[in-house]
Scaffold this motif. Structure first.
Motif, short mmCIF file in Angstrom:
data_model
loop_
_atom_site.label_atom_id
_atom_site.label_comp_id
_atom_site.label_asym_id
_atom_site.label_seq_id
_atom_site.Cartn_x
_atom_site.Cartn_y
_atom_site.Cartn_z
N CYS A 26 0.83 -1.20 0.00
CA CYS A 26 0.00 0.00 0.00
C CYS A 26 0.87 1.25 0.00
O CYS A 26 1.72 1.41 0.86
CB CYS A 26 -0.91 -0.01 1.23
N HIS A 28 -0.39 4.27 0.27
CA HIS A 28 -1.35 5.27 0.69
C HIS A 28 -0.70 6.50 1.30
O HIS A 28 -1.04 7.64 0.99
CB HIS A 28 -2.32 4.63 1.68
N HIS A 232 -7.99 -3.68 2.33
CA HIS A 232 -7.18 -2.66 2.99
C HIS A 232 -7.41 -1.30 2.31
O HIS A 232 -7.65 -0.29 2.97
CB HIS A 232 -5.71 -3.11 2.88
N GLU A 233 -7.40 -1.30 0.98
CA GLU A 233 -7.58 -0.04 0.25
C GLU A 233 -9.00 0.49 0.40
O GLU A 233 -9.21 1.70 0.53
CB GLU A 233 -7.23 -0.22 -1.23
N HIS A 236 -9.17 2.31 3.56
CA HIS A 236 -8.71 3.71 3.44
C HIS A 236 -9.78 4.57 2.78
O HIS A 236 -10.05 5.69 3.21
CB HIS A 236 -7.45 3.78 2.56
N HIS A 242 -3.94 3.14 8.88
CA HIS A 242 -3.21 1.92 9.23
C HIS A 242 -3.27 1.72 10.75
O HIS A 242 -3.29 2.69 11.50
CB HIS A 242 -1.74 2.05 8.81
N TYR A 289 0.12 -4.36 8.02
CA TYR A 289 0.87 -4.67 6.80
C TYR A 289 1.19 -6.15 6.70
O TYR A 289 2.02 -6.53 5.88
CB TYR A 289 2.17 -3.85 6.77
ZN ZN Z 1 -2.51 1.29 3.47
#
Ligand code: ZN
Length: 417
Positions: A26, A28, A232-233, A236, A242, A289
């Motif tokens: 990621c 991000h 996960h995305e 966000h 996170h 992660y």
């Molecule tokens: Zn992320």
């Protein structure tokens, strides 16, 4: 949540650098930093969004009953970039990634039953379906999977947002095959809810098609949890940080996720960085992660994501009007809404091997669709009660429709074993 902590959190975001190894799940934070540097109003908007989000969370907590709309449906368009030779993910792979996303959010993922006992009691699911749109912004039918031949965009160069569909109506997922050089270090990034982005069509999720789902263009083996980076995305995109935000200072703005230093890339296992802040780490969290161990959101994270759905940049997406406009309402509504689902019973739900459908009519057509609208079963039924074998269906959400000359009724069920 104290506002001072929220402000401190944003300052922390600004100072996080992106410097992980060659293989990142990621990007991000790097993108967020860039966004904050290039858009002078972004910092203020981020703070205002957070303050409003906290108001929504407080309101939701004081309600005796949550919103009547407990199910959220989000229309999705996937933009796939190619140069003629490579980059062309096919529909099967596209749907595979979407299925993983939907299963993860609804507790239907393989890892759901094997969550560490320390966190099993706080795991949470959001009743949400990401639906591949069947109607485009001009009212025409679409597959929802749009190919763009653009050699620059394959490397995420140029303005990919020129291809955006209205961000208030669709979650735009962009698939440049590679976004950074060397190419293998990119998997994905996403934009937080933002009025500015929604109004300018500059939000969404960017994703490498070689790590989306399983299939013709994916380098992932079936079952590899790396494919859950999509969840996960989407986390966000629904305003989750996170879990290691702020390291042991615990600035992810969610109360039930324990602090962890876990920002280092961790390639294997669920217990990397365990006790890094003196307490057990929720390494199975989608927002950690541990990208080969992704199993759960917490209830606090779900609360935060559900509140984000009420932000101005997200609220229109799942409105009934928008679901009709984008073709995502079709499978779950009835032509006779007052009669919707009444007198149709389906059990057990969730089902492992068989479902039984009871209808007060004895002659009707029964159809079963995947959540993406693909017809998988169709029967002419001549009795009021009918047992259906679902052993050939994968775990997931399905829709059924019963219809005859008098009425159409529809609903959904879950296969889980
Ligand atoms: Zn992320």
């Amino acid at each position: 949540m104290k506002y001072s902590l929220i402000i401190a959190s944003f300052l922390t975001i600004c100072h996080i650098s992106f410097g992980q190894g060659n293989f990142s799940p990621c990007s991000h934070e790097a993108i967020l930093n860039k966004h904050l540097q290039t858009n002078s109003n972004a910092q203020e908007e981020l703070l205002n969004t957070e303050l409003y989000l906290q108001e929504i969370i407080e309101k939701n907590r004081t309600k005796t009953k949550k919103s009547d709309t407990s199910q959220y449906i989000i229309p999705v368009v996937m933009h796939v970039f190619h140069d003629g030779d490579f980059g062309k993910m096919d529909m099967e792979q596209a749907l595979s990634g979407l299925e993983i996303l939907n299963n993860d959010f609804n507790g239907l993922n393989d890892g759901w039953e094997t969550i560490d006992a320390a966190f099993d009691t706080i795991k949470g699911m959001l009743d949400i379906t990401f639906c591949l749109a069947t109607i485009d912004p001009y009212g025409n039918s679409t597959t929802g999977l749009i190919y763009h031949e653009d050699a620059d965009a394959v490397y995420n160069e140029g303005n990919l947002f020129q291809y955006a569909w209205d961000n208030h109506k669709y979650l735009n997922i962009y698939f440049p095959k590679y976004a950074f050089t060397p190419p293998t270090n990119f998997t994905a990034y996403a934009y937080y809810p933002s009025n500015y982005d929604a109004n300018n069509n500059t939000g969404g999720i960017f994703y490498s098609s070689i790590r989306w789902g399983y299939g013709n263009h994916s380098e992932l083996e079936a079952g590899d949890d790396w494919a859950s980076v999509c969840s996960h995305e989407a986390g966000h995109w629904l305003n989750l940080r996170h879990t290691f935000e702020g390291s042991c200072a615990d600035n992810d703005l969610v109360e039930d996720t324990p602090p962890t230093t876990g920002g280092e890339i961790e390639l294997e296992g669920c217990y990397n960085n365990d006790n890094s802040c003196g307490v057990p780490t929720n390494g199975e969290n989608f927002m950690d992660y541990n990208h080969r161990c992704k199993k759960m959101f917490t209830q606090g994270q779900v609360e935060r994501m559900e509140a984000a759905l009420y932000l101005p940049s997200r609220i229109n997406l799942w409105s009934e009007e928008n679901l009709i406009e984008t073709g995502c309402m079709e499978l779950i509504t009835s032509t006779d809404e007052t009669d919707l689902i009444e007198n149709v019973t389906i059990f057990p739900n969730p089902a492992a091997d068989f479902i039984t459908i009871e209808n007060n009519h004895s002659n009707y057509l029964l159809e079963i669709f995947t959540k993406d609208g693909k017809l998988v079963k169709s029967f002419s039924v001549n009795e009021k009660e009918r047992q259906i074998d679902v052993r050939d269906l994968n775990n997931g959400i399905f829709f059924f429709r019963t219809s005859n000359d008098l009425q159409i009724k529809s609903g959904r069920f879950v296969v889980h074993r």
